[in-house]
Design an enzyme around this catalytic site. Sequence first.
Site, PDB file in Angstrom:
ATOM      1  N   LYS A 152       0.836  -1.210   0.000  1.00 14.30           N
ATOM      2  CA  LYS A 152       0.000   0.000   0.000  1.00 14.30           C
ATOM      3  C   LYS A 152       0.876   1.267   0.000  1.00 14.30           C
ATOM      4  O   LYS A 152       0.662   2.167  -0.800  1.00 14.30           O
ATOM      5  CB  LYS A 152      -0.935   0.011   1.232  1.00 14.30           C
ATOM      6  CG  LYS A 152      -1.856  -1.205   1.300  1.00 14.30           C
ATOM      7  CD  LYS A 152      -2.789  -1.155   2.501  1.00 14.30           C
ATOM      8  CE  LYS A 152      -2.108  -1.207   3.856  1.00 14.30           C
ATOM      9  NZ  LYS A 152      -1.412  -2.482   4.156  1.00 14.30           N
ATOM     10  N   ARG A 155      -9.713   0.650   8.868  1.00 11.25           N
ATOM     11  CA  ARG A 155      -9.243  -0.693   9.176  1.00 11.25           C
ATOM     12  C   ARG A 155     -10.284  -1.508   9.921  1.00 11.25           C
ATOM     13  O   ARG A 155     -10.044  -2.673  10.233  1.00 11.25           O
ATOM     14  CB  ARG A 155      -8.023  -0.571  10.062  1.00 11.25           C
ATOM     15  CG  ARG A 155      -6.752  -1.078   9.409  1.00 11.25           C
ATOM     16  CD  ARG A 155      -5.651  -0.773  10.386  1.00 11.25           C
ATOM     17  NE  ARG A 155      -4.467  -1.497  10.135  1.00 11.25           N
ATOM     18  CZ  ARG A 155      -3.416  -0.998   9.485  1.00 11.25           C
ATOM     19  NH1 ARG A 155      -3.451   0.193   8.965  1.00 11.25           N
ATOM     20  NH2 ARG A 155      -2.335  -1.728   9.362  1.00 11.25           N
ATOM     21  N   ARG A 183      11.950  -5.378   4.656  1.00 15.63           N
ATOM     22  CA  ARG A 183      11.589  -3.968   4.448  1.00 15.63           C
ATOM     23  C   ARG A 183      12.513  -3.030   5.232  1.00 15.63           C
ATOM     24  O   ARG A 183      12.866  -3.282   6.383  1.00 15.63           O
ATOM     25  CB  ARG A 183      10.151  -3.731   4.896  1.00 15.63           C
ATOM     26  CG  ARG A 183       9.806  -2.241   4.884  1.00 15.63           C
ATOM     27  CD  ARG A 183       8.349  -1.979   4.954  1.00 15.63           C
ATOM     28  NE  ARG A 183       7.715  -2.549   6.110  1.00 15.63           N
ATOM     29  CZ  ARG A 183       6.408  -2.549   6.296  1.00 15.63           C
ATOM     30  NH1 ARG A 183       5.617  -2.043   5.376  1.00 15.63           N
ATOM     31  NH2 ARG A 183       5.891  -3.081   7.371  1.00 15.63           N
ATOM     32  N   ARG A 206      11.398  -1.201  10.928  1.00 14.35           N
ATOM     33  CA  ARG A 206      10.335  -0.882  11.888  1.00 14.35           C
ATOM     34  C   ARG A 206      10.315  -1.888  13.032  1.00 14.35           C
ATOM     35  O   ARG A 206      10.506  -3.087  12.807  1.00 14.35           O
ATOM     36  CB  ARG A 206       8.968  -0.896  11.178  1.00 14.35           C
ATOM     37  CG  ARG A 206       8.672   0.391  10.466  1.00 14.35           C
ATOM     38  CD  ARG A 206       7.452   0.368   9.576  1.00 14.35           C
ATOM     39  NE  ARG A 206       6.289  -0.362  10.062  1.00 14.35           N
ATOM     40  CZ  ARG A 206       5.150  -0.440   9.392  1.00 14.35           C
ATOM     41  NH1 ARG A 206       5.019   0.170   8.214  1.00 14.35           N
ATOM     42  NH2 ARG A 206       4.137  -1.134   9.860  1.00 14.35           N
ATOM     43  N   ARG A 263      -0.259  -9.328  13.127  1.00 11.88           N
ATOM     44  CA  ARG A 263      -0.900  -8.282  12.311  1.00 11.88           C
ATOM     45  C   ARG A 263      -1.770  -8.908  11.222  1.00 11.88           C
ATOM     46  O   ARG A 263      -2.835  -8.384  10.888  1.00 11.88           O
ATOM     47  CB  ARG A 263       0.172  -7.374  11.685  1.00 11.88           C
ATOM     48  CG  ARG A 263       0.751  -6.401  12.704  1.00 11.88           C
ATOM     49  CD  ARG A 263       2.094  -5.841  12.292  1.00 11.88           C
ATOM     50  NE  ARG A 263       2.073  -5.069  11.075  1.00 11.88           N
ATOM     51  CZ  ARG A 263       3.154  -4.754  10.364  1.00 11.88           C
ATOM     52  NH1 ARG A 263       4.354  -5.140  10.780  1.00 11.88           N
ATOM     53  NH2 ARG A 263       3.050  -4.045   9.274  1.00 11.88           N
TER      54      ARG A 263
HETATM   55  P1  AP5 Z   1       4.789  -1.645   1.808  1.00  6.60           P
HETATM   56  O1  AP5 Z   1       4.482  -0.774   0.633  1.00  6.60           O
HETATM   57  O2  AP5 Z   1       5.534  -1.044   2.952  1.00  6.60           O
HETATM   58  O3  AP5 Z   1       3.467  -2.380   2.319  1.00  6.60           O
HETATM   59  P2  AP5 Z   1       2.248  -1.831   3.161  1.00  6.60           P
HETATM   60  O4  AP5 Z   1       1.027  -2.508   2.646  1.00  6.60           O
HETATM   61  O5  AP5 Z   1       2.234  -0.331   3.197  1.00  6.60           O
HETATM   62  O6  AP5 Z   1       2.650  -2.449   4.564  1.00  6.60           O
HETATM   63  P3  AP5 Z   1       2.527  -1.937   6.059  1.00  6.60           P
HETATM   64  O7  AP5 Z   1       3.212  -2.969   6.915  1.00  6.60           O
HETATM   65  O8  AP5 Z   1       3.017  -0.509   6.194  1.00  6.60           O
HETATM   66  O9  AP5 Z   1       1.044  -1.978   6.285  1.00  6.60           O
HETATM   67  P4  AP5 Z   1       0.354  -2.070   7.578  1.00  6.60           P
HETATM   68  O10 AP5 Z   1      -1.032  -1.825   7.098  1.00  6.60           O
HETATM   69  O11 AP5 Z   1       0.537  -3.265   8.408  1.00  6.60           O
HETATM   70  O12 AP5 Z   1       1.085  -0.944   8.484  1.00  6.60           O
HETATM   71  P5  AP5 Z   1       0.674   0.535   8.895  1.00  6.60           P
HETATM   72  O13 AP5 Z   1       1.877   1.351   8.870  1.00  6.60           O
HETATM   73  O14 AP5 Z   1      -0.546   1.001   8.180  1.00  6.60           O
HETATM   74  O15 AP5 Z   1       5.592  -2.924   1.226  1.00  6.60           O
HETATM   75  C1  AP5 Z   1       6.128  -3.903   2.105  1.00  6.60           C
HETATM   76  C2  AP5 Z   1       7.511  -4.355   1.575  1.00  6.60           C
HETATM   77  O16 AP5 Z   1       7.341  -5.051   0.341  1.00  6.60           O
HETATM   78  C3  AP5 Z   1       8.471  -3.194   1.283  1.00  6.60           C
HETATM   79  O17 AP5 Z   1       9.766  -3.575   1.645  1.00  6.60           O
HETATM   80  C4  AP5 Z   1       8.362  -2.989  -0.242  1.00  6.60           C
HETATM   81  O18 AP5 Z   1       9.565  -2.488  -0.798  1.00  6.60           O
HETATM   82  C5  AP5 Z   1       8.074  -4.410  -0.720  1.00  6.60           C
HETATM   83  N1  AP5 Z   1       7.199  -4.438  -1.904  1.00  6.60           N
HETATM   84  C6  AP5 Z   1       6.109  -3.661  -2.129  1.00  6.60           C
HETATM   85  N2  AP5 Z   1       5.516  -3.992  -3.314  1.00  6.60           N
HETATM   86  C7  AP5 Z   1       6.263  -5.029  -3.813  1.00  6.60           C
HETATM   87  C8  AP5 Z   1       6.153  -5.826  -5.001  1.00  6.60           C
HETATM   88  N3  AP5 Z   1       5.188  -5.636  -5.905  1.00  6.60           N
HETATM   89  N4  AP5 Z   1       7.076  -6.809  -5.192  1.00  6.60           N
HETATM   90  C9  AP5 Z   1       8.073  -7.015  -4.274  1.00  6.60           C
HETATM   91  N5  AP5 Z   1       8.232  -6.288  -3.141  1.00  6.60           N
HETATM   92  C10 AP5 Z   1       7.329  -5.308  -2.912  1.00  6.60           C
HETATM   93  O19 AP5 Z   1       0.220   0.294  10.419  1.00  6.60           O
HETATM   94  C11 AP5 Z   1       1.145  -0.047  11.430  1.00  6.60           C
HETATM   95  C12 AP5 Z   1       0.410  -0.185  12.748  1.00  6.60           C
HETATM   96  O20 AP5 Z   1      -0.193   1.083  13.110  1.00  6.60           O
HETATM   97  C13 AP5 Z   1      -0.764  -1.181  12.755  1.00  6.60           C
HETATM   98  O21 AP5 Z   1      -0.316  -2.506  13.006  1.00  6.60           O
HETATM   99  C14 AP5 Z   1      -1.634  -0.605  13.885  1.00  6.60           C
HETATM  100  O22 AP5 Z   1      -1.114  -0.940  15.158  1.00  6.60           O
HETATM  101  C15 AP5 Z   1      -1.486   0.896  13.698  1.00  6.60           C
HETATM  102  N6  AP5 Z   1      -2.495   1.474  12.781  1.00  6.60           N
HETATM  103  C16 AP5 Z   1      -2.264   2.061  11.573  1.00  6.60           C
HETATM  104  N7  AP5 Z   1      -3.420   2.470  11.019  1.00  6.60           N
HETATM  105  C17 AP5 Z   1      -4.397   2.121  11.888  1.00  6.60           C
HETATM  106  C18 AP5 Z   1      -5.822   2.250  11.853  1.00  6.60           C
HETATM  107  N8  AP5 Z   1      -6.462   2.813  10.814  1.00  6.60           N
HETATM  108  N9  AP5 Z   1      -6.525   1.750  12.885  1.00  6.60           N
HETATM  109  C19 AP5 Z   1      -5.915   1.194  13.967  1.00  6.60           C
HETATM  110  N10 AP5 Z   1      -4.570   1.026  14.072  1.00  6.60           N
HETATM  111  C20 AP5 Z   1      -3.812   1.490  13.016  1.00  6.60           C
END
Ligand code: AP5
Length: 214
Positions: free
Chosen positions: A13, A88, A123, A156, A167
Amino acid sequence: MNVVLLGPPGSGKGTQAQYIVDEFGIPQISTGDMLRSAVAAGTELGLAAKKVMDAGDLVSDDIILGLVNERLRLPDCTQGALFDGFPRTLPQAEGMVAIGVTLDAVVELLVPDDVVVERISGRRVHQESGRVYHLTFNPPKVADRDDETGEQLIQRPDDTEDTVRERLAVYYEQTAPLIDHYQQSSSEYFKTDGTVSVDEISVSIRSFLRTFSS
Ligand code: AP5
């Protein structure tokens, strides 16, 4: 144009958001990045959120909706926004409507669990900007350094294998119900294979989104 990016942790994402923001000029609203900024700033909210995030659980809906509501008041959101990692839960989706967001499209990235675990363990991120890299699949030009600033990349704290599995479990239990919710709503719904190359995914998403931007 208001768009939600939906998909499990590590589905890409944040990676795809960078391309969408560049082409369509709408801001990325990443609740994960906002929470990590609060943690880095050491605010009361950040200290409380850190424990929850490090355990792989979700921060409360009230806190998240408050953050998003505040963010949407900034002038760069007048033409819409790209929501990354929000909503979410069903209450967050309902809260988003209540604060006046009319959603045009939802984009879902489909990626199986084993790929998620491999991606997240490799990552690396630039803390300040949120730019995302992968040691193998999307390496920085210089090892461990951000392409634009040259600053050190970090891993991270919630990117351990155990936390990723937690997660994923939280995703299936609390976030996946949004898939049905949005498929039955009036927003356009677009699913795409998130396991192909970053460029291929980006081309398919942006060509879908162009139908809304004209
Ligand atoms: P990346 O683009 O970083 O993936 P992502 O989907 O953004 O992953 P996240 O782990 O950031 O998502 P998340 O939803 O768990 O975390 P968030 O920060 O929102 O890609 C991942 C890796 O793959 C990278 O290394 C990239 O280079 C590689 N890659 C990408 N595309 C590729 C491809 N096509 N081929 C190969 N490699 C590829 O949330 C973190 C925490 O915050 C949550 O756990 C929760 O505690 C809290 N939080 C955040 N939002 C909320 C909410 N709305 N409600 C409640 N708690 C929340």
